[in-house]
Write a protein that holds these residues in place. Structure first.
Motif, short mmCIF file in Angstrom:
data_model
loop_
_atom_site.label_atom_id
_atom_site.label_comp_id
_atom_site.label_asym_id
_atom_site.label_seq_id
_atom_site.Cartn_x
_atom_site.Cartn_y
_atom_site.Cartn_z
N GLY A 46 1.38 19.06 -8.09
CA GLY A 46 0.95 19.18 -6.70
C GLY A 46 -0.09 20.28 -6.51
O GLY A 46 -0.04 21.04 -5.55
N ALA A 47 -1.06 20.38 -7.44
CA ALA A 47 -2.03 21.47 -7.42
C ALA A 47 -2.86 21.43 -6.14
O ALA A 47 -3.19 20.36 -5.63
CB ALA A 47 -2.95 21.36 -8.63
N PRO A 48 -3.21 22.59 -5.58
CA PRO A 48 -4.05 22.62 -4.38
C PRO A 48 -5.48 22.21 -4.71
O PRO A 48 -5.87 22.11 -5.88
CB PRO A 48 -3.99 24.09 -3.95
CG PRO A 48 -3.70 24.84 -5.22
CD PRO A 48 -2.83 23.94 -6.03
N VAL A 49 -6.25 21.98 -3.67
CA VAL A 49 -7.65 21.60 -3.84
C VAL A 49 -8.41 22.69 -4.60
O VAL A 49 -8.28 23.87 -4.31
CB VAL A 49 -8.31 21.35 -2.47
CG1 VAL A 49 -9.80 21.12 -2.62
CG2 VAL A 49 -7.66 20.16 -1.79
N ARG A 50 -9.21 22.26 -5.59
CA ARG A 50 -10.02 23.21 -6.35
C ARG A 50 -11.46 23.16 -5.86
O ARG A 50 -11.98 22.09 -5.54
CB ARG A 50 -10.00 22.86 -7.85
CG ARG A 50 -8.63 22.96 -8.49
CD ARG A 50 -8.78 23.09 -10.01
NE ARG A 50 -9.55 22.00 -10.57
CZ ARG A 50 -9.00 20.87 -11.05
NH1 ARG A 50 -7.70 20.69 -10.99
NH2 ARG A 50 -9.75 19.93 -11.57
N VAL A 51 -12.11 24.30 -5.83
CA VAL A 51 -13.51 24.41 -5.40
C VAL A 51 -14.31 25.02 -6.54
O VAL A 51 -13.87 25.98 -7.17
CB VAL A 51 -13.66 25.27 -4.13
CG1 VAL A 51 -15.10 25.30 -3.68
CG2 VAL A 51 -12.77 24.74 -3.02
N SER A 52 -15.49 24.45 -6.79
CA SER A 52 -16.35 24.96 -7.85
C SER A 52 -16.69 26.43 -7.63
O SER A 52 -16.96 26.86 -6.51
CB SER A 52 -17.64 24.13 -7.91
OG SER A 52 -18.53 24.65 -8.87
N ALA A 57 0.85 -1.19 0.00
CA ALA A 57 0.00 0.00 0.00
C ALA A 57 0.89 1.24 0.00
O ALA A 57 1.91 1.29 0.68
CB ALA A 57 -0.91 0.01 1.22
N VAL A 58 0.49 2.26 -0.76
CA VAL A 58 1.30 3.48 -0.83
C VAL A 58 1.03 4.39 0.35
O VAL A 58 1.87 5.23 0.69
CB VAL A 58 1.04 4.24 -2.15
CG1 VAL A 58 1.48 3.40 -3.34
CG2 VAL A 58 -0.42 4.64 -2.30
N ASN A 59 -0.13 4.25 0.99
CA ASN A 59 -0.44 5.04 2.18
C ASN A 59 -1.63 4.42 2.89
O ASN A 59 -2.33 3.57 2.32
CB ASN A 59 -0.74 6.50 1.82
CG ASN A 59 -0.43 7.44 2.97
OD1 ASN A 59 -0.24 7.03 4.10
ND2 ASN A 59 -0.40 8.73 2.68
N TYR A 60 -1.84 4.84 4.13
CA TYR A 60 -2.87 4.27 4.98
C TYR A 60 -3.50 5.41 5.75
O TYR A 60 -2.88 5.98 6.64
CB TYR A 60 -2.21 3.26 5.93
CG TYR A 60 -3.14 2.37 6.70
CD1 TYR A 60 -3.49 1.12 6.22
CD2 TYR A 60 -3.64 2.75 7.95
CE1 TYR A 60 -4.31 0.26 6.95
CE2 TYR A 60 -4.46 1.91 8.68
CZ TYR A 60 -4.79 0.67 8.18
OH TYR A 60 -5.60 -0.17 8.90
N LEU A 80 -9.40 15.92 3.46
CA LEU A 80 -9.40 16.04 2.00
C LEU A 80 -8.06 16.49 1.44
O LEU A 80 -7.64 16.04 0.37
CB LEU A 80 -10.52 16.99 1.57
CG LEU A 80 -11.94 16.55 1.92
CD1 LEU A 80 -12.96 17.57 1.45
CD2 LEU A 80 -12.25 15.17 1.33
N ASP A 81 -7.37 17.38 2.15
CA ASP A 81 -6.05 17.81 1.69
C ASP A 81 -5.07 16.64 1.69
O ASP A 81 -4.28 16.47 0.75
CB ASP A 81 -5.52 18.93 2.59
CG ASP A 81 -6.33 20.21 2.46
OD1 ASP A 81 -6.25 20.85 1.41
OD2 ASP A 81 -7.04 20.55 3.41
N GLU A 82 -5.11 15.84 2.75
CA GLU A 82 -4.22 14.69 2.85
C GLU A 82 -4.55 13.66 1.78
O GLU A 82 -3.65 13.06 1.16
CB GLU A 82 -4.33 14.07 4.24
CG GLU A 82 -3.31 12.98 4.51
CD GLU A 82 -3.40 12.43 5.93
OE1 GLU A 82 -2.54 11.63 6.31
OE2 GLU A 82 -4.35 12.81 6.66
#
Length: 464
Positions: free
Chosen positions: A133-139, A107-110, A117-119
């Motif tokens: 590595g784009a940040p979270v986008r919001v509509s 597994a690559v992460n747990y 959501l950021d993680e």
């Protein structure tokens, strides 16, 4: 220009989401699609293996505990045929032994639920090789209504998360002290959701007598109990197609918790006095001002129900942790009560800013309503404030503007004490943000904001 994330010269295959919980699948699907990823969904490990045998998959995100094949078993079987497939495991039951086994098996992460959501986005980007590595986008259509004030970074981040999960069907647990605005957040999530045209039914579980709450939620048949002269539908049926908001969820009795658990697991319930199953076509939002983890440990709240409700947790920080919002909120309330005619004197501003507001936004609103009435809608003076607010400001002024005086020494700033506490908590908990936030008694989101500030000022807040 395509909105999909990509690496140079490479089109990304879809992400396979594996979870037996429809709410969790909906959350991950809606969020990752909003970030430009293509997704597929499977309700079991067996179904996931069939999908893997039929088409190329760029990443598999799987729950750990599922009926039939578990996430760990699905991981091992998938690795036999697809040895290079990145796999990200998520679970509500964090277990270090399972995590070690999962990482050993590839597994690559747990990640632990409720998912940050950021993680999640960062883990997905690393797993599929997204380089920007784009940040979270919001509509862009998720705008706060004028009635909602959020100047502080912590509240802006909170509403961003609410906007990201609003379009899903996931259950949401809203936590925070009394008076912080949990119902306002529920209104926003419903208003931004595909269910916004249908009803939002609100039930305060602490305000309804224990013996009537079941009937209020699920309805009853005629003759089900003394006084049941006719059939009555409950809030779950009345909210059909929409959302139900259960406030003070921790006040439910164990018997009613068991019936609510069935709704979250099977989407069905029965009216009081009936054996006929009714379908619950609703999205469930719940709120509490208690620490539900502590309630679970003490045996007062069902662990299985806690994990079913806690698909997403949105914690609203108290007003004292987002002081940037205090004056804008005060001005907003005065605008309502005086139609824009009143203003705050400098002495009033000082007292409002220094007070800790233990009753949070509700207390601030009540104080502004009182001040507007006493002032006649003109200049708000300190004497128009409640005594505890006025006295708090006077005490702070006498202490030299917010410092903590120590006999025989130079006064220590509160900011320095807070900084020291944060750094010590990080060291004690091996830089685990979630555990450090719990130890400090603040939300994880608030801690992340404060760490960002400390990082910018040169402090070590990340593990080496």
């Amino acid at each position: 220009m395509s909105s999909r994330p990509s690496t140079p010269g490479k089109e990304l295959p879809p992400i396979l989401i594996v979870d037996d919980d429809p709410g969790q699948r909906s959350l991950l699907t809606a969020f990752l699609r909003s970030q430009g990823f293509e997704t597929l969904a499977a309700a079991s490990g067996e179904e996931a293996l069939r999908v893997l045998g039929q088409r190329a998959i760029g990443l598999m995100i799987s729950d750990v505990r599922m009926p039939g094949l578990t996430g760990l078993e699905t991981l091992r079987l998938a690795r036999r045929e697809h040895p290079t497939l990145p796999v990200l495991l998520v679970t509500a039951y964090a277990d270090i032994r399972e995590a070690v086994v999962a990482m050993r098996d590839g597994a690559v992460n747990y990640l632990s639920k409720p998912i940050d959501l950021d993680e999640l986005l960062s883990s997905v980007q690393r797993a599929v090789g997204v380089t920007d590595g784009a940040p979270v986008r919001v509509s862009a259509d998720r705008e706060l209504p004028a009635s909602v004030v959020a100047r502080s970074p912590t509240m802006q981040a909170l509403f961003r998360d609410a906007a990201l999960i609003a379009s899903s069907e996931s259950r949401v647990l809203i936590t925070g002290e009394s008076g912080v605005g949990k119902e306002v957040l529920a209104d926003l999530i419903h208003g931004w959701s595909p269910r916004s045209a249908a009803p939002l039914m609100k039930v305060n579980c602490a305000a309804i007598p224990e013996n009537l709450l079941e009937s209020e939620l699920f309805g009853h048949e005629r003759g089900a109990f003394t006084g049941a002269a006719q059939q009555r539908i409950g809030r779950f049926e009345a909210a059909c197609g929409g959302t139900i908001f259960l406030d003070e969820i921790a006040e439910m009795t164990p018997q009613l918790q068991a019936k609510l658990l069935r709704v979250t697991q099977e989407g069905q319930f029965q009216r009081v006095g009936s054996n006929v199953d009714q379908v619950a076509n609703v999205r469930l939002l719940a709120a509490t001002n208690r620490n539900l983890e502590e309630e679970v440990r003490k045996g007062r709240f069902r662990e299985d129900l806690y994990y079913r409700l806690n698909v997403v947790e949105l914690n609203i920080p108290p007003l004292r942790e987002r002081r940037e919002d205090i004056l804008p909120l005060a001005g907003h309330f005065l605008e309502q009560f005086t139609r824009g005619r009143a203003r705050l004197s400098p002495g009033t501003v000082e007292r409002i800013e220094h007070y800790s507001w233990p009753g949070n936004v509700r207390e601030l609103r009540n104080a502004m309503e009182r001040a507007a009435l006493l002032s006649g809608g003109e200049l708000i003076l300190p004497d128009h404030l409640p005594a505890r607010v006025k006295e708090s400001g006077q005490a702070a002024a006498g202490a030299g503007g917010g410092g903590v005086p120590v006999p025989g020494s130079v006064p220590v700033r509160l900011e320095d004490l807070e900084q020291q506490a944060i750094l010590e908590a990080l060291q004690k908990h091996a830089f685990n943000r979630t555990e450090a936030a719990k130890a400090l008694g603040i939300s994880r989101r608030t801690l992340l904001y404060k760490l960002h500030h400390l990082r910018e000022t040169g402090h070590r807040v990340d593990p080496e």
